[in-house]
Each structure stands twice: as structure tokens, then as C-alpha cells.
Scaffold this active site. Structure first.
Site, PDB file in Angstrom:
ATOM      1  N   VAL A  11       1.976  -3.438  -0.339  1.00  0.00           N
ATOM      2  CA  VAL A  11       0.789  -4.026   0.256  1.00  0.00           C
ATOM      3  C   VAL A  11       0.869  -5.543   0.168  1.00  0.00           C
ATOM      4  O   VAL A  11       1.521  -6.103  -0.706  1.00  0.00           O
ATOM      5  CB  VAL A  11      -0.495  -3.531  -0.451  1.00  0.00           C
ATOM      6  CG1 VAL A  11      -0.671  -2.043  -0.245  1.00  0.00           C
ATOM      7  CG2 VAL A  11      -0.450  -3.856  -1.948  1.00  0.00           C
ATOM      8  N   CYS A  12       0.234  -6.208   1.126  1.00  0.00           N
ATOM      9  CA  CYS A  12       0.241  -7.672   1.127  1.00  0.00           C
ATOM     10  C   CYS A  12      -0.489  -8.193  -0.110  1.00  0.00           C
ATOM     11  O   CYS A  12      -1.485  -7.604  -0.531  1.00  0.00           O
ATOM     12  CB  CYS A  12      -0.421  -8.196   2.392  1.00  0.00           C
ATOM     13  SG  CYS A  12       0.625  -7.994   3.855  1.00  0.00           S
TER      14      CYS A  12
END
Length: 485
Positions: free
Chosen positions: A422-423
């Protein structure tokens, strides 16, 4: 009339998804990237909002109720919310629109956010909320306290924002232009973050009179509508199904439409640790927003544009919460263990959040992108966001050697698998391993985080790395190749 909320929410969801508009990232970049570039987009939202709402108020079109500043609740709540959005991977509005992109972690965070916000506002924690809000200063707006026209603040903020936009736009023009995905029609290309900010601000201005026409004297808002949606689903109370609920549902619908039509929708199942953090982050978001009187939309966009004490102080402490959580959790993973080596190992505490396999893959291919949610094959070189605890201590890389997180493809090419991360972890990992390569080496990154389609090319342009290839590998799956400068 409440259906106008659904329509406007859908427009907002489309704009946010196409602009990768995330206040969490804007605040996070200040501490992680030492950059105010994306935060300036938030100032654009506030400035446009401020001009519009002040004009509508002056003309008598709307009559905002200004919240009284309650220091303890706002400070504690703002900080908790800031920590929560880092754990959850997005703020309140960001969680709604990322849910529309198929991120199951966002679905989980959203459910926990609704649950805790509802408990704080109308449920078992309502007494705690009231207790935290007992210290009431009676202060509402900053212009009111100073006895001056709000237009002075509107003009000053607009001027500062204009200078910052000009500065960063000029810098963009003077540096290498970030790479973009090739062979894409214009309508599929992401919006510039400042364009998205201006559109979000305009949507916020339109939202207030439309909402007020239904009896809801407020503009954009996420926390109370999210709590009301849960209350409606549980109790069936029709009065909870208001314009605000339609707005947040519209964000989900609009984001899904935008992501699906541009090939950016795919159901992505998080690993166990990311799931736990999504739960914790969602709970903190709901509690924090309920105490502070709003989230990054209610406080960070609306109340700031009304120049209330609550809005600006809440935004400050949300940023401080983001700073603390960024320092604690947003770090690159450590490298693979060197069996038999007894020197310079990481401690168990240093290794706690990471897992890797000591066995290198025999025939790893960078073109093999696993289906979302499918279990990884043991031995593959994968960074999967927040992973589980290791079974052995980690060993630091020998000086000058390529990171052991990389797969050597030969001829100076190295692969980094960030699928499932995930960012901002694809970017964090890319920056970390790039330091171990030599000038002229190529780094091939596979990732499925939508926001990274902007973040990685922007970093490459800023740091002087050349993008030699950037392609779609499938729905919500990309591969970018960088040559180290």
C-alpha cells in the site's frame, strides 16, 4: 432533494480518484519527502472554498453555524485522527474513494471508522465525547475574535496560496517532466493535483446551498454522514438518511466509475498485518474525528475556509499526528537474512514488522503479477506492504552490494516486486533499494498502488533518474523501469 448529494458526491469521487487526491499524502509528504508541493493543493481547496463560502455568507445565501473551540477535544482528537490515517492508509474521504478502487483494506478501515464514529456520537462512548468537550472557550472564528472582516483572511490566504502554486509550477517547468503512461487517451490521464484541488474547492462551495436546501446546514462532511449511514443500516431510522449520507455514498460510486473505466479497479486483499493496522487506523479515525469535530474534510477543508479556531488547530494537530506516525511506521523493510553470518545483525525489535524468505527464487519473472488476494509462493521476492514478523534476525547488506530485496535480472537490471504494497511503500522501497545500485543500473518495479503511478515518476524526475519504460500490466497493475542517474 437529498439525491443532489448523491450526484455531487459522485462528481467529487471522480475528481478525487482521477486526481489521486489524498490529504494524508499531502501531510505525509511534508515529513517523508520534505516537500510542500502536494500540501499546496490542500491550500488551493481551502482558498477556493473560503472565497466561495465567504461570498455566499455575505450575500445571505447560507448562514453557517460556527463551532465553539473546545481545546482538549480538538487537540487530542486531531492528533489521534492523524495517527489513524497513517495506519489506515488514507483519510476519511480518501478511504471512501479508495474503497471504490477495490482496496479491501480501505473497506475494513471504513467499517471501523463508521463503527467508532457512531459509538462516539450516539452510542456507548457518547459520554466520553461529552466529557472531553466540557472545556469550551466560547471562541468561534479568528476574524470574529479579532473584530475584522473575514475577507482580510480570505485575501491573505489566496495570496499565499497563489505564490506557492506559482513557485511549484515554475519548479515543475524547469525540471524534467515526470513520465506518464504511454498510449493513453487524454480522458484516462490523471488530473494535476492543483486542478483537482480547485475542483474539490468548487464542489465544496456548491455543496453548502444544496445541503442547506434539504435542512442540513452544512457543506462537505464525512464523519457524521458515515456514522449516520451505519445508524440507518442498524436501526432503519429514516432521519439518519440525509444529504450527507448521499454524499459519501456518491463518493464511493463516483470513484468506482472512474477507476473501472480507466482500468484502475481491482479487488486487492491486504495481508494480515495491514488488515490489523486498517482496523486500528479506522477506529482511531472515528474516535479522533468525533472529538475534533471533523476530519480532514470537515475541519481541514470546511472549517479552515470559515477561519474557525477549531478548523485550523485541528489541522495542525492532525499534521502532528501524521508526523509521529510517519516516523514510527513508514520505513523500508530490512533485507534478507544471511544464514551463517554472525556479524552486524538487526535486533528482533528492528526486524519485527518485516518478513522475507532466505531462499532466493530460481526463475522469478517480473512479468508474473499474482492475482489480488492470492497467496504468495514461498521463496518469491516480494514486498507486500506491512508483513508479518520474521522467524530469524535480519542481516544488513554488505556495503556497496545491491539490496537483497532485489532480483538480479542480469545486464544491470534489478527487479523490485511491490505488488500488494500500500502507498507510500512502493515509493519508500524504491528509494531504499535505489541507493544500493550504481549509476546506469536499471530498477524494474511492479506495483498495484494507484497513487504510485504519480509518486514514483515524480520522485524519479526530482532525483534525476530516467524512466525508460512505464506500462500497464493489467487492471490496477503497472511496471516502471528507472535508470539510476
Amino acid at each position: 432533494m437529498i439525491l443532489t448529494g448523491l450526484v455531487l458526491g459522485a462528481v467529487l469521487g471522480i475528481v478525487m480518484q482521477r486526481g489521486r487526491f489524498c490529504v494524508t499524502g499531502m501531510l505525509r509528504d511534508i515529513f517523508l519527502q520534505r516537500s510542500w508541493r502536494t500540501f499546496t493543493a490542500l491550500l488551493v481547496v481551502i482558498s477556493v472554498h473560503a472565497v466561495g463560502l465567504t461570498a455566499l455568507t455575505s450575500l445571505g445565501v447560507i448562514s453557517p453555524d460556527y463551532p465553539s473551540f473546545m481545546p482538549l477535544a480538538v487537540v487530542v482528537g486531531g492528533f489521534m485522527f492523524g495517527v489513524g490515517i497513517i495506519l489506515a492508509g488514507g483519510c476519511a474521504s480518501g478511504t471512501w474513494y479508495r474503497s471504490g478502487e477495490g482496496l479491501v483494506g480501505s473497506w475494513i478501515a471504513l467499517a471501523m471508522y463508521a463503527l467508532s464514529a457512531s459509538a462516539m456520537k450516539t452510542g456507548v462512548l457518547k459520554g466520553f465525547t461529552s466529557g472531553m468537550k466540557e472545556w469550551d472557550t466560547g471562541l468561534t472564528t479568528i476574524p470574529g475574535a479579532l473584530g475584522v472582516s473575514p475577507w482580510l483572511f480570505v485575501i491573505a490566504l489566496a495570496a499565499v496560496t497563489g505564490v506557492m502554486v506559482r513557485h511549484f509550477r515554475s519548479r515543475e517547468k524547469s525540471t524534467v517532466k515526470p513520465a506518464r503512461l504511454g498510449n493513453r487517451p487524454a480522458w484516462k490521464r490523471p488530473l494535476h493535483v492543483y486542478t483537482a484541488g480547485a475542483l474539490v474547492g468548487l464542489i465544496g462551495v456548491v455543496a453548502w446551498p444544496l445541503s442547506a436546501a434539504t435542512g442540513r446546514n452544512d457543506g462537505l462532511g464525512i464523519t457524521t454522514p458515515t456514522a449516520n449511514l451505519l445508524n440507518f443500516l442498524v436501526t432503519g431510522a429514516d432521519k439518519k438518511l440525509d444529504w450527507g449520507v448521499m454524499l459519501v455514498l456518491g463518493i464511493l460510486v463516483g470513484s468506482f466509475i472512474a477507476a473501472k473505466s480507466t482500468g484502475e479497479f481491482r479487488v486487492r486483499v491486504p495481508d494480515a498485518t495491514t488488515t490489523v493496522r486498517s482496523i486500528a487506523g479506522g477506529l482511531l479515525m472515528g474516535v479522533g474525528a468525533a472529538l475534533a469535530g471533523g476530519c480532514t474534510v470537515g475541519n481541514g477543508m470546511v472549517q479552515t475556509s470559515l477561519f474557525t479556531f477549531q478548523g485550523w488547530i485541528a489541522l495542525l494537530f492532525i499534521a502532528l499526528g501524521v508526523a509521529a506516525a510517519t516516523k514510527i511506521w513508514l520505513k523500508a523493510t530490512v533485507t534478507q537474512p544471511e544464514r551463517g553470518s554472525d556479524g552486524d545483525t538487526y535486533s528482533t525489535a528492528q526486524s519485527l514488522d518485516h518478513t522475507v524468505d532466505a531462499t532466493a527464487p530460481d526463475d522469478t519473472s517480473i512479468d508474473a503479477a499474482p492475482t489480488a488476494g492470492a497467496p504468495r509462493t514461498p521463496g518469491t521476492n516480494v514486498f507486500s506492504g506491512f508483513a508479518a514478523a520474521p522467524t530469524a534476525l535480519m542481516v544488513k547488506d554488505p556495503a556497496g552490494a545491491p539490496s537483497q530485496k532485489l532480483t538480479d535480472l542480469g545486464n544491470g537490471y534489478y527487479a523490485l516486486d511491490s505488488l500488494g504494497a500500500v502507498c507510500p511503500f512502493p515509493l519508500i522501497e524504491a528509494k531504499d533499494v535505489m541507493q544500493t545500485l550504481h549509476s546506469g543500473d536499471h530498477l524494474v518495479i511492479d506495483f498495484d498502488c494507484t497513487q504510485a503511478t504519480e509518486a514514483i515518476p515524480q520522485w524519479a524526475a526530482t532525483d534525476g533518474h530516467e524512466v525508460t519504460d512505464f506500462v500497464e500490466k493489467g487492471d490496477a497493475s503497472w511496471q516502471i523501469t528507472l535508470q539510476k542517474g
